[in-house]
Design an enzyme around this catalytic site. Structure first.
Site, PDB file in Angstrom:
ATOM      1  N   ASP A   1      66.779 -39.645  19.021  1.00  0.00           N
ATOM      2  CA  ASP A   1      66.033 -38.801  19.755  1.00  0.00           C
ATOM      3  C   ASP A   1      65.750 -37.571  18.922  1.00  0.00           C
ATOM      4  O   ASP A   1      66.436 -36.992  18.440  1.00  0.00           O
ATOM      5  CB  ASP A   1      66.593 -38.314  20.964  1.00  0.00           C
ATOM      6  CG  ASP A   1      66.316 -39.328  22.168  1.00  0.00           C
ATOM      7  OD1 ASP A   1      65.846 -40.164  21.908  1.00  0.00           O
ATOM      8  OD2 ASP A   1      66.726 -39.095  23.200  1.00  0.00           O
TER       9      ASP A   1
ATOM     10  N   LYS B   1      58.393 -42.272  24.472  1.00  0.00           N
ATOM     11  CA  LYS B   1      58.555 -42.837  25.926  1.00  0.00           C
ATOM     12  C   LYS B   1      57.395 -42.534  26.839  1.00  0.00           C
ATOM     13  O   LYS B   1      56.725 -41.669  26.854  1.00  0.00           O
ATOM     14  CB  LYS B   1      59.954 -41.712  26.552  1.00  0.00           C
ATOM     15  CG  LYS B   1      61.237 -42.280  26.000  1.00  0.00           C
ATOM     16  CD  LYS B   1      62.268 -41.390  26.667  1.00  0.00           C
ATOM     17  CE  LYS B   1      63.624 -41.383  25.837  1.00  0.00           C
ATOM     18  NZ  LYS B   1      64.154 -42.624  25.907  1.00  0.00           N
TER      19      LYS B   1
END
Lengths: 299, 197
Positions: free
Chosen positions: A30, A87
């Protein structure tokens, strides 16, 4: 000289699942900006997940969590040569359309963001592949049925606590093993029990493996966590908050990459685990209120 | 002779290569160290992320042993990231490479994942085309004189054939992924080279 003019088929199952095959044995990290993306690539990440905030910060901030700003996604895409994932909210097919238009390489239809629908996105209509979270085999096969080309355990994101990812992986392994022992006549009953498409249940019973690559995600914070998930049979590892919420992200990122490759070599894991600085502060799962459990979203 | 083949197992789809090699009746093992490299007669460098594979190879002291074995004639097949790792250079920033294939590769030459595709590809010497899967694939931008081109694709403009399957002596390299399809012909080429010694 051979003739190079055959028709090109984009977005087939083979092409979508194939990229996940190439990520195997690797770590997906991430990142929230170009600088973190470059640190991740330099450390040996196989892909980065472009986010507005890492899960630990989403958890702390509360409110509605949405797709990242397109400017942010583009900034990260132009910073690295490795694949970039991003996402979308569960069920938010327009966020997915936007991410596809931006050129992201994989979309994570993710419980870390706030779901907008009880239905997941019909992922078969997209050229870009999708990864989805699952806590058990039924959930994994429902997502594959909708067109997911890659699965990951849900774990409990943003906690730095790997217990839930372990639970999900063990359950999935046990359910797959059980399917392989069943008689053909029992598979419709198993499909009913798992709440999974019958054709995919038959496929898993015959092959003994998921039809797509399965990564670990949710709570991985140390090299030993990553190696644990690999030894449990995961194909690779997502690390969310675990890297950039730690004391020395670059060193920890490298260590987790090396532990993922040499996951069955305790001497090497010991070596890379030394002097990593502070790990992220963890959260005990039983202190979470039910509404704070991200894994219970979008089943 | 019985062949023991290895697949470089630092990252990527090495398990698919090992499964395919085993289907051809050869012993096939993962290679993660210089000691394991010494035990094999042929090597596959799999698909994966070339930056990750190159970095791990450098940290764990595999660059020189790999280069030495391949330069000494060990039959080697690189697919996609494997092609990049075997080549001399890329058109982009510097990254660890072996330089055993006299070629400059362009990474992600077709574009991003939405541009990835599969296609029937004609290969020199094959009666039937190969179902070739190109995933964020490279192609060869510049080729040395000793490199034989076995397959090409057109670039976006449709007029410039780009090599996607080449052979230079004991080194085979593809932009696409023969390990992902049910077709063993390219792996058979590698094993045939190993059997010839």
């Amino acid at each position: 000289m051979p003739q190079p003019n055959a028709e090109r088929r984009h977005g087939t199952d083979l092409v979508k699942r194939g990229l996940a095959e190439m990520l195997k044995g690797g770590v997906i990290m991430d990142v929230v900006d170009a600088e973190q993306a470059r640190i991740a690539e330099e450390a040996g990440a196989v892909a980065v997940m472009a986010l507005e905030r890492v899960p630990a910060d989403i958890r702390a901030a509360g409110g509605v969590a949405r797709m990242a700003d397109p400017t942010k996604v583009e900034e990260i895409i132009s910073a690295v040569s490795i694949p970039v994932m991003a996402k979308a909210r569960i069920g938010h097919f327009v966020e997915a359309q936007v991410l596809e238009a931006l050129g992201v390489d994989y979309i994570d239809e993710s419980e870390v963001l706030t779901p907008v629908d009880d239905n997941h996105i019909d992922k078969r209509g997209f050229t870009v592949p999708f990864v989805c979270g699952a806590r058990d085999l039924g959930e994994a096969l429902r997502r594959v049925g909708e067109g997911a080309a890659m699965i990951r355990t849900k774990g409990e994101p943003g906690t730095g606590n790997v217990v839930e990812a372990v639970k999900h992986m063990r359950l999935m392994n046990a359910q797959i093993r059980r399917l392989t022992t069943l008689d053909r006549n029992e598979l419709m009953g198993a499909a009913k029990e798992l709440r999974a498409p019958h054709d995919l249940v038959e496929e898993v019973a015959a092959t003994g493996v998921l039809p797509v690559v399965n990564f670990a995600a949710g709570g991985i914070a140390t090299p030993a966590d990553a190696a644990l998930m690999m030894q449990l049979g995961c194909d690779g590892v997502f690390v969310g908050s675990g890297i950039f919420k730690s004391g020395d992200p670059s060193v920890r990122a490298r260590a987790i990459v090396e532990a993922t490759t040499y996951y069955s070599d305790p001497d090497k894991i010991a070596k890379v685990s030394r002097n990593l600085g502070e790990a992220m502060v963890g959260i005990n799962i039983d202190t979470l209120e039910p509404q704070d459990r991200m894994q219970d979203r979008g089943l | 002779m019985s062949v023991r083949a290895g697949a470089l197992a630092l990252q990527g789809d090495f398990r698919e290569h090992i499964a395919m090699l085993k289907r051809l009746g050869v012993e096939a093992v993962p290679v993660r160290s210089a000691a394991e490299l010494e035990t094999v007669d042929a090597l596959v460098v799999p698909g994966g992320e070339s930056t990750t594979i190159g970095r791990l190879a450098r940290i764990y002291g595999l660059i020189e042993p790999l280069r030495a074995r391949i330069e000494a004639g060990m039959p080697t097949l690189g697919t996609c990231a494997g092609m990049i790792f075997l080549a001399a250079a890329t058109t982009g920033p510097e990254q660890p490479q072996l330089g055993v294939l006299d070629a400059v590769v362009e990474r992600n030459a077709f574009g991003r994942q939405v541009d990835s595709f599969e296609s029937e590809l004609d290969v020199a010497g094959f009666d039937e085309p190969v179902r070739a899967v190109f995933i964020r694939a490279p192609w060869i931008a510049k080729l040395g004189s000793g490199v034989e081109v076995l397959a090409v694709v057109e670039d976006a403009a449709g007029d410039d054939p780009r090599p996607v399957f080449v052979r230079q002596g004991n080194v085979l390299a593809t932009s696409f992924h023969p390990e992902l399809i049910d077709d063993t012909r390219i792996h058979e080429m590698l094993i045939a080279m190993a059997r010839e010694g």
